[in-house]
Motif scaffolding. Structure first.
Motif, PDB file in Angstrom:
ATOM      1  N   ALA A 163      -9.891   9.868   9.930  1.00 14.12           N
ATOM      2  CA  ALA A 163      -8.938   9.365  10.932  1.00 14.12           C
ATOM      3  C   ALA A 163      -9.610   9.207  12.294  1.00 14.12           C
ATOM      4  O   ALA A 163      -9.296   8.268  13.038  1.00 14.12           O
ATOM      5  CB  ALA A 163      -7.751  10.316  11.027  1.00 14.12           C
ATOM      6  N   ARG A 164     -10.529  10.131  12.604  1.00 14.20           N
ATOM      7  CA  ARG A 164     -11.151  10.109  13.928  1.00 14.20           C
ATOM      8  C   ARG A 164     -12.135   8.957  14.085  1.00 14.20           C
ATOM      9  O   ARG A 164     -12.240   8.363  15.171  1.00 14.20           O
ATOM     10  CB  ARG A 164     -11.842  11.447  14.178  1.00 14.20           C
ATOM     11  N   ILE A 165     -12.867   8.631  13.029  1.00 13.36           N
ATOM     12  CA  ILE A 165     -13.929   7.628  13.166  1.00 13.36           C
ATOM     13  C   ILE A 165     -13.453   6.214  12.831  1.00 13.36           C
ATOM     14  O   ILE A 165     -14.229   5.271  12.966  1.00 13.36           O
ATOM     15  CB  ILE A 165     -15.130   7.981  12.271  1.00 13.36           C
ATOM     16  N   ASP A 173      -5.608  -2.041   9.971  1.00 18.95           N
ATOM     17  CA  ASP A 173      -5.381  -2.254   8.532  1.00 18.95           C
ATOM     18  C   ASP A 173      -4.567  -1.116   7.931  1.00 18.95           C
ATOM     19  O   ASP A 173      -3.710  -1.338   7.061  1.00 18.95           O
ATOM     20  CB  ASP A 173      -6.726  -2.377   7.808  1.00 18.95           C
ATOM     21  N   ILE A 174      -4.845   0.112   8.387  1.00 12.88           N
ATOM     22  CA  ILE A 174      -4.060   1.252   7.904  1.00 12.88           C
ATOM     23  C   ILE A 174      -2.604   1.094   8.320  1.00 12.88           C
ATOM     24  O   ILE A 174      -1.675   1.310   7.532  1.00 12.88           O
ATOM     25  CB  ILE A 174      -4.639   2.573   8.457  1.00 12.88           C
ATOM     26  N   GLY A 175      -2.385   0.705   9.588  1.00 13.77           N
ATOM     27  CA  GLY A 175      -1.027   0.505  10.067  1.00 13.77           C
ATOM     28  C   GLY A 175      -0.299  -0.585   9.302  1.00 13.77           C
ATOM     29  O   GLY A 175       0.893  -0.450   8.981  1.00 13.77           O
ATOM     30  N   LEU A 176      -1.001  -1.666   8.980  1.00 14.60           N
ATOM     31  CA  LEU A 176      -0.372  -2.749   8.223  1.00 14.60           C
ATOM     32  C   LEU A 176      -0.028  -2.302   6.807  1.00 14.60           C
ATOM     33  O   LEU A 176       0.977  -2.736   6.238  1.00 14.60           O
ATOM     34  CB  LEU A 176      -1.305  -3.963   8.189  1.00 14.60           C
ATOM     35  N   ALA A 177      -0.861  -1.413   6.232  1.00 11.06           N
ATOM     36  CA  ALA A 177      -0.550  -0.870   4.906  1.00 11.06           C
ATOM     37  C   ALA A 177       0.720  -0.013   4.962  1.00 11.06           C
ATOM     38  O   ALA A 177       1.550  -0.048   4.043  1.00 11.06           O
ATOM     39  CB  ALA A 177      -1.732  -0.045   4.395  1.00 11.06           C
ATOM     40  N   VAL A 178       0.876   0.754   6.032  1.00 18.37           N
ATOM     41  CA  VAL A 178       2.099   1.546   6.203  1.00 18.37           C
ATOM     42  C   VAL A 178       3.299   0.621   6.372  1.00 18.37           C
ATOM     43  O   VAL A 178       4.370   0.830   5.785  1.00 18.37           O
ATOM     44  CB  VAL A 178       1.967   2.490   7.416  1.00 18.37           C
ATOM     45  N   LEU A 226       2.710   2.967  14.607  1.00 21.97           N
ATOM     46  CA  LEU A 226       1.892   3.076  13.402  1.00 21.97           C
ATOM     47  C   LEU A 226       0.419   2.997  13.803  1.00 21.97           C
ATOM     48  O   LEU A 226       0.098   2.597  14.933  1.00 21.97           O
ATOM     49  CB  LEU A 226       2.243   1.954  12.421  1.00 21.97           C
ATOM     50  N   PRO A 227      -0.485   3.380  12.917  1.00 20.43           N
ATOM     51  CA  PRO A 227      -1.911   3.330  13.261  1.00 20.43           C
ATOM     52  C   PRO A 227      -2.351   1.937  13.689  1.00 20.43           C
ATOM     53  O   PRO A 227      -1.806   0.916  13.247  1.00 20.43           O
ATOM     54  CB  PRO A 227      -2.591   3.751  11.950  1.00 20.43           C
ATOM     55  N   GLY A 228      -3.387   1.903  14.547  1.00 17.28           N
ATOM     56  CA  GLY A 228      -3.931   0.634  14.999  1.00 17.28           C
ATOM     57  C   GLY A 228      -3.118  -0.010  16.103  1.00 17.28           C
ATOM     58  O   GLY A 228      -3.134  -1.235  16.255  1.00 17.28           O
ATOM     59  N   ASP A 266      -1.808  11.641  10.534  1.00 12.60           N
ATOM     60  CA  ASP A 266      -0.633  11.914   9.702  1.00 12.60           C
ATOM     61  C   ASP A 266      -0.578  10.979   8.499  1.00 12.60           C
ATOM     62  O   ASP A 266      -0.266  11.397   7.378  1.00 12.60           O
ATOM     63  CB  ASP A 266       0.650  11.761  10.536  1.00 12.60           C
ATOM     64  N   VAL A 267      -0.898   9.730   8.740  1.00 13.35           N
ATOM     65  CA  VAL A 267      -0.872   8.747   7.659  1.00 13.35           C
ATOM     66  C   VAL A 267      -1.963   9.040   6.633  1.00 13.35           C
ATOM     67  O   VAL A 267      -1.736   8.971   5.414  1.00 13.35           O
ATOM     68  CB  VAL A 267      -1.027   7.323   8.233  1.00 13.35           C
TER      69      VAL A 267
END
Length: 368
Positions: A163-165, A173-178, A226-228, A266-267
């Motif tokens: 998550a950090r790197i 992309d992670i946020g879009l997956a969520v 969400l992420p990103g 968290d995700v």
């Protein structure tokens, strides 16, 4: 004859070279220290070619001493731990000071002396073995603790590292997956072009230049980060409020409620260790990594920032806190600090977020 009888008898009789000579301790502490001194007659051969010589064999705490019976001068000292019996089970017992070089020997036929030597050797061996066993147990426990720590700590550490790197594009992309999983419960993202253009125009002033705001038709009771730097807004905020101020307030609150790295962590914890490893090595997530996360998010309470942090943020953008507060609690009882600290009441010039045409286009983002 029992041992106590043998000991008592040895006290009554004067010592000579035919019988064991011993003296008891007044307060025995262990099996090893039952005897202060034990002596018996023996036959000593210094080398295989030497003649047998009568000696007095004396057992100490850790040594066997061979003495001249006439002068009581020591002839040889043997270390008890190294003393080896050459003829186990036979009499007279034949001992050598070292199994590696059994040139020097002594014969002993006194049962008490033979038993004493064996008992002292066993006690010394036990005493020397115990620390080794203890070290083995401690080492084993330390290894188990380390393995347990790795089992419980390493997966979360790897997930945290992933998550950090994660660079901004990967986090997006992670946020879009969520968001894709969230669409299963909240409905497909609203994509009417005119409404999205309004969002893209206003979002830099509200949540940052790199932010992307999306709308889903289902109610979210506000906005979620969400992420990103991806934000998702519930369509109910656009259709049930008289202006864009409430929706704008929820976007600001979502930004202040949680940091991007925290929501990414968290995700990734939901996605699990294997997804984190794949993300770090291949740069992509498994297709089902976020399965069920959207439904879980909707079941959880919406993250809210500290109420004291909101009025200054609203003041920077010329927004009143009242529309946002009333959308959370129409009565105002639960959000009274926001109503009392309304920047507009304190003289901050109100900003016009959108024109009527822009607001209408935004309200219709889910139409058609």
């Amino acid at each position: 004859m029992r041992r106590d009888a043998m000991v008592a008898e040895s006290h009554r009789k004067p010592p000579d070279h035919a019988h064991a000579r011993l003296s008891l301790m007044t307060a025995p502490l262990t099996a090893l220290t039952e005897f202060q001194r034990l002596e018996a007659q023996g036959s000593w051969r210094e080398t295989p070619q030497a003649r047998l010589r009568e000696v007095i064999v004396s057992v100490g705490e850790a040594s066997l001493t061979l003495m001249d019976p006439k002068s009581d001068q020591p002839l040889s000292h043997w270390s008890l731990p190294a003393v080896t019996r050459i003829n186990p089970g036979k009499l007279p017992a034949l001992y050598t000071p070292s199994s590696e070089a059994p040139d020097e020997t002594v014969e002993i036929d006194d049962p008490l002396m033979i038993e004493a030597i064996e008992r002292v050797q066993r006690a010394i061996a036990s005493h020397r073995a115990s620390p080794g066993r203890l070290r083995g147990v401690v080492t084993g426990l330390a290894v188990l603790v380390m393995l347990g720590g790795l089992i419980f700590w390493l997966p979360d550490a790897l997930i945290r590292h992933a998550a950090r790197i994660a660079p901004p594009a990967q986090a997006r992309d992670i946020g879009l997956a969520v968001l894709a999983d969230l669409e299963r419960s909240a409905g497909a993202v609203c994509r009417r072009n005119s409404g999205q253009q309004v969002l893209d125009w206003i979002s830099p002033d509200l949540v940052g230049a790199d932010a992307l705001v999306q709308v889903v038709p289902g109610p979210l009771n506000g906005a979620r980060r969400l992420p990103g730097d991806l934000y998702v807004l519930g369509g109910d905020l656009l259709t049930t409020t008289p202006g864009p101020e409430a929706a704008a307030g929820h976007l600001i609150a979502a930004r202040l409620a949680v940091e991007d790295k925290d929501v990414t962590l968290d995700v990734m914890r939901h996605a699990g260790l294997m997804a984190a490893l794949r993300l770090m090595t291949l740069g992509t997530l498994p297709r089902d990594a976020m399965q069920g996360l959207g439904e879980a998010m909707l079941a959880e309470a919406l993250p809210r920032p500290d109420l004291a942090a909101l009025p200054p943020a609203f003041a920077e953008r010329g927004l009143s806190t009242e529309p946002y507060a009333r959308s959370i609690d129409p009565t105002g009882a639960a959000v009274l600090p926001l109503l009392e600290a309304d920047p507009i009441r304190d003289g901050v010039p109100p900003a016009q977020l959108l024109t009527d045409e822009q607001w209408l286009a935004l309200q219709q983002i889910c139409a058609g």
